[in-house]
Design a protein around this motif. Structure first.
Motif, PDB file in Angstrom:
ATOM      1  N   GLY A  40       0.817  -1.212   0.000  1.00 40.96           N
ATOM      2  CA  GLY A  40       0.000   0.000   0.000  1.00 40.96           C
ATOM      3  C   GLY A  40       0.849   1.259   0.000  1.00 40.96           C
ATOM      4  O   GLY A  40       0.521   2.238  -0.680  1.00 40.96           O
ATOM      5  N   GLU A  41       1.934   1.259   0.751  1.00 41.84           N
ATOM      6  CA  GLU A  41       2.812   2.431   0.801  1.00 41.84           C
ATOM      7  C   GLU A  41       3.444   2.703  -0.565  1.00 41.84           C
ATOM      8  O   GLU A  41       3.495   3.853  -1.015  1.00 41.84           O
ATOM      9  CB  GLU A  41       3.890   2.207   1.867  1.00 41.84           C
ATOM     10  N   VAL A  42       3.911   1.639  -1.215  1.00 39.79           N
ATOM     11  CA  VAL A  42       4.524   1.809  -2.547  1.00 39.79           C
ATOM     12  C   VAL A  42       3.483   2.285  -3.553  1.00 39.79           C
ATOM     13  O   VAL A  42       3.734   3.199  -4.355  1.00 39.79           O
ATOM     14  CB  VAL A  42       5.178   0.495  -3.019  1.00 39.79           C
ATOM     15  N   MET A  43       2.300   1.689  -3.522  1.00 42.06           N
ATOM     16  CA  MET A  43       1.258   2.095  -4.461  1.00 42.06           C
ATOM     17  C   MET A  43       0.823   3.535  -4.217  1.00 42.06           C
ATOM     18  O   MET A  43       0.554   4.284  -5.166  1.00 42.06           O
ATOM     19  CB  MET A  43       0.062   1.149  -4.354  1.00 42.06           C
ATOM     20  N   ALA A  44       0.747   3.927  -2.940  1.00 46.31           N
ATOM     21  CA  ALA A  44       0.375   5.300  -2.620  1.00 46.31           C
ATOM     22  C   ALA A  44       1.365   6.291  -3.218  1.00 46.31           C
ATOM     23  O   ALA A  44       0.982   7.356  -3.727  1.00 46.31           O
ATOM     24  CB  ALA A  44       0.292   5.486  -1.117  1.00 46.31           C
TER      25      ALA A  44
END
Length: 216
Positions: A40-44
């Motif tokens: 989720g952090e990378v996609m954000a």
């Protein structure tokens, strides 16, 4: 609908994807949840590159710096329960976002057909805001469609991004027909098929169970 498959580019994201798929690793629920969170952090971060920015003056101890800052008012929405770790990963990055939560679960109706049921929604107003709707497994696309349309009862967002860990061509085709063209769909990976139980293959299994334990 614009579809972005992040697995087409090499990045650290692929390491986390390997670990959540691996039967040798995913039995560690804490590690599984943390890896979903990191995805989720990378996609954000990738989604953030597409948002609107404006330079703002920031006073430092030695002067004034101009810093480009996101202007979008973000609402981060999640389909419970499997979506909670992915939601937290996005929230770690978009820490000023408003939040929305929906329930959705599968059941077989009297005709023997698979259907999605949603009985809970808590959300702020969406008018003029940027909606990020995250759900780890995009198998048929039905849950995402129901979640999106339920959220529209709270207003019309300016922009919508749908974000999943693993999607399928079937779900993408379904959503392209069911949802507006100006939506962007982000997938960390796209797997080829669904099995007879509508689970993604090769996929990773039941994301909710792997995060939080088996349900009845």
């Amino acid at each position: 609908m614009k579809v972005i498959n992040l697995s087409e580019s090499n990045s650290l994201l692929n390491q986390y994807m390997k670990e959540i798929r691996s039967v040798a690793i995913q039995g560690d629920n804490l590690r599984f949840r943390r890896n979903i969170e990191r995805i989720g952090e990378v996609m954000a971060l990738e989604v953030s590159r597409t948002l609107e920015y404006a330079a703002e003056d920031v006073k430092t101890p030695l002067g004034i710096a101009k810093v480009p800052v996101i202007q979008d008012k973000i609402v981060l929405a999640t389909v419970m329960r499997a979506g909670l770790p992915l939601h937290m990963g996005f929230l770690n990055m978009f820490d000023h976002a408003e939040n929305a939560f929906l329930s959705a679960y599968r059941r077989v109706n009297e005709k023997g057909e698979l259907e999605i049921v949603s009985k809970y929604l808590a959300a702020p107003r969406l008018d003029g805001k940027t909606l990020l709707l995250v759900d780890p497994m995009l198998a048929t696309g039905m849950s995402m469609e129901i979640a999106y349309k339920a959220l529209l009862t709270h207003g019309e967002p300016k922009t919508t991004h749908l974000c999943c860990t693993i999607g399928t061509p079937q779900a993408i085709e379904y959503l392209q027909k069911a949802l507006p063209e100006d939506i962007t769909l982000w997938c960390a990976a796209i797997d080829p098929i669904l099995n007879e139980n509508k689970y993604i293959v090769p996929g990773l299994g039941d994301a909710g169970d792997l995060c939080f334990g088996e349900k009845l």
